[in-house]
Design a protein around this motif. Structure first.
Motif, PDB file in Angstrom:
ATOM      1  N   UNK A 183     -35.122  13.772  36.201  1.00 38.48           N
ATOM      2  CA  UNK A 183     -33.874  14.379  35.672  1.00 38.48           C
ATOM      3  C   UNK A 183     -32.779  13.181  35.715  1.00 38.48           C
ATOM      4  N   UNK A 184     -32.264  12.736  34.573  1.00 39.81           N
ATOM      5  CA  UNK A 184     -31.200  11.962  34.426  1.00 39.81           C
ATOM      6  C   UNK A 184     -29.874  12.722  34.222  1.00 39.81           C
ATOM      7  N   UNK A 185     -28.942  12.603  35.169  1.00 39.96           N
ATOM      8  CA  UNK A 185     -27.490  13.390  34.914  1.00 39.96           C
ATOM      9  C   UNK A 185     -26.380  12.155  35.002  1.00 39.96           C
TER      10      UNK A 185
ATOM     11  N   UNK B 195     -26.097   6.374  31.411  1.00 38.76           N
ATOM     12  CA  UNK B 195     -27.414   6.441  31.996  1.00 38.76           C
ATOM     13  C   UNK B 195     -28.455   7.336  30.969  1.00 38.76           C
ATOM     14  N   UNK B 196     -27.836   7.817  29.889  1.00 39.94           N
ATOM     15  CA  UNK B 196     -28.251   8.110  28.637  1.00 39.94           C
ATOM     16  C   UNK B 196     -29.101   6.963  28.025  1.00 39.94           C
TER      17      UNK B 196
ATOM     18  N   UNK C 254     -24.636  13.539  22.940  1.00 39.74           N
ATOM     19  CA  UNK C 254     -24.384  14.581  23.972  1.00 39.74           C
ATOM     20  C   UNK C 254     -25.428  15.085  24.732  1.00 39.74           C
ATOM     21  N   UNK C 255     -26.555  15.520  23.989  1.00 41.34           N
ATOM     22  CA  UNK C 255     -27.634  16.129  24.705  1.00 41.34           C
ATOM     23  C   UNK C 255     -27.591  17.553  24.954  1.00 41.34           C
TER      24      UNK C 255
ATOM     25  N   UNK D 184     -29.083  15.104  30.638  1.00 43.60           N
ATOM     26  CA  UNK D 184     -27.955  16.257  30.643  1.00 43.60           C
ATOM     27  C   UNK D 184     -26.663  15.583  31.010  1.00 43.60           C
ATOM     28  N   UNK D 185     -25.598  15.770  29.968  1.00 47.71           N
ATOM     29  CA  UNK D 185     -24.524  15.080  30.665  1.00 47.71           C
ATOM     30  C   UNK D 185     -23.715  15.776  31.562  1.00 47.71           C
TER      31      UNK D 185
END
Length: 454
Positions: free
Chosen positions: A252-254, A259-260, A284-285, A301-302
């Motif tokens: 998970x990348x938040x 970080x995107x 955006x995602x 997820x942003x």
């Protein structure tokens, strides 16, 4: 005509009801309220007191108040002179020079290089321009959709960013923002300007004690590869090694777009990672990539507002703390977080409150699943043009970064020092660093996920 009148009446009624929602309903609207702040939310019954501009009215516990005061005190620096500074007495690069004093010495990775910097004056007025009033506006847009025979009223709420105030500088202040005069001007050396650096041998670096996120400098580049001072990292130059590291894991990348870049890099670098089209906005995602063969799931997820993305449906705006609360965790769960860039035009108290909620959720996650890997990506330097520098500043980002490091110290998380990794590289500063820097960040991240056996 009657249909239109009815729609307006219903809309007004709904708005009136929204303004008088009870606490249990408000707490469920996570696109307006901030999560995790149980003490303050229990005393609040109206949405108006929970908006982001209401940070001055938040109720903090004695411990939280002491922490906030300590953090704000730790990042204070002297204020610039209040009197006017003539242009010719500013810290103009044309009147600055430097010289490396011990250039004949032989340097290794953690050696200190002495440099004497000479400038005409300190306290440049250009550093004070950030203190001028700037703002980001956020808009909630309501659309009505009347469906023919069914006469159904449907409200769609989206988030959109506004703009910044223009024309903030006076004619005199504009003198401090001139290309090829005092911006984008090289500072030439008045003496030796280069050194030869040799990498540390493994035995030298292996004896270093493991240190926290405040070690400075945290590392250096050698042949475009980042070498931390506190630990040895593996450089994943082959996609097979990345696949082997991430096999069977959910990642998970938040956070924000910095970080995107990790999501984009990994999806492009690993052939078997295929992005699943969720129909999300490009910048955006949310985004998802899947490697079915090796059971790898990669998510981005942003974070929740404030954000400076283009129009986004509020149903897609999720607070990191809420998302962490919904993750079971475990040895095959990897989480990476960064949150800083979109807060660079907001008071520090807002940022502290957000990190406090995220930290609380991380602690709960690690309590129930201690084997979960949690990585914090720090802030990074960025390019600051004449206009951007009026509402953004690396000095302010450095304050955010300092707060982030202090608030996440002492819990079982790892740090990827994106600040040092972007500052130390020869490439120009960029809010979104080039691929060579992103690769080193990802290598550091993966080294925490799959540490080298010693």
């Amino acid at each position: 005509m009657m249909l239109a009148v009815l729609a307006v009446v219903v809309l007004i009624h709904n708005v009136h009801q929204l303004e008088h929602l009870d606490h249990s309903t408000v707490s469920g609207l996570n696109w307006i309220t901030e999560p995790g702040d149980q003490q303050s939310s229990s005393r609040t019954t109206k949405i108006a007191s929970k908006t982001y501009c209401g940070y001055e009215h938040q109720i903090l516990s004695k411990r939280e108040r002491a922490e906030e005061e300590s953090l704000l005190a730790a990042i204070q620096w002297p204020k610039p002179p209040e009197d006017k500074i003539p242009f010719v007495r500013s810290t103009d690069p044309a009147h600055s020079d430097f010289v490396i004093l011990n250039h004949h010495a032989r340097f290794k990775g953690r050696s200190k290089c002495l440099c004497h910097w000479s400038t005409l004056a300190k306290g440049s007025k250009s550093f004070n321009a950030y203190g001028k009033k700037s703002q980001t506006e956020f808009t909630l847009k309501v659309y009505l959709d009347l469906e023919g025979i069914r006469k159904q009223l449907c409200a769609i709420i989206s988030h959109a960013k506004g703009g910044y105030q223009k024309g903030l500088l006076t004619a005199a202040e504009n003198l401090f923002f001139q290309n090829d005069v005092n911006i984008k001007m090289p500072v030439f050396s008045s003496g030796p300007d280069s050194v030869t650096v040799k990498p540390l041998r493994f035995t030298e670096s292996g004896n270093l004690e493991r240190q926290g996120p405040d070690v400075f400098p945290s590392g250096y580049y050698y042949e475009d590869q980042w070498r931390p001072r506190t630990h040895w990292i593996h450089h994943f130059n082959n996609s097979v090694d990345v696949t082997k590291c991430l096999q069977g894991k959910v990642i998970y990348l938040f956070g924000d777009s910095t970080i995107r870049q990790w999501f984009e890099y990994l999806t492009a670098f690993v052939p078997d990672l295929v992005e699943f089209n969720l129909g999300s906005p490009k910048n955006v995602g949310p985004f998802m990539s899947v490697d079915l063969k090796h059971s790898i799931l990669l998510n981005f997820r942003c974070h929740g507002p404030p954000i400076r993305f283009t129009t986004v449906f509020t149903s897609e705006l999720r607070y990191i703390a809420n998302e962490l609360n919904g993750i079971v965790g475990g040895r095959n769960t990897v989480i990476a977080i960064t949150i800083w860039s979109h807060f660079s035009t907001f008071p520090l108290e807002v940022y502290i409150r957000r990190l406090r909620n995220i930290r609380r959720s991380i602690v709960r996650l690690l309590d129930r699943s201690p084997k979960t890997v949690v990585v914090i990506r720090t802030a990074n330097v960025q390019e600051l043009g004449p206009e951007v520098s009026l509402f953004n500043s690396d000095w302010y980002s450095f304050q955010l970064d300092t707060i982030m490091r202090k608030m996440f110290s002492g819990i079982a998380v790892f740090f990827v020092d994106a600040w040092e990794m972007s500052l130390a590289h020869y490439l120009p500063h960029n809010l979104h660093p080039e691929d060579v820097i992103v690769k080193n960040q990802v290598d550091a991240f993966l080294s925490f996920v799959c540490p080298l056996e010693t």
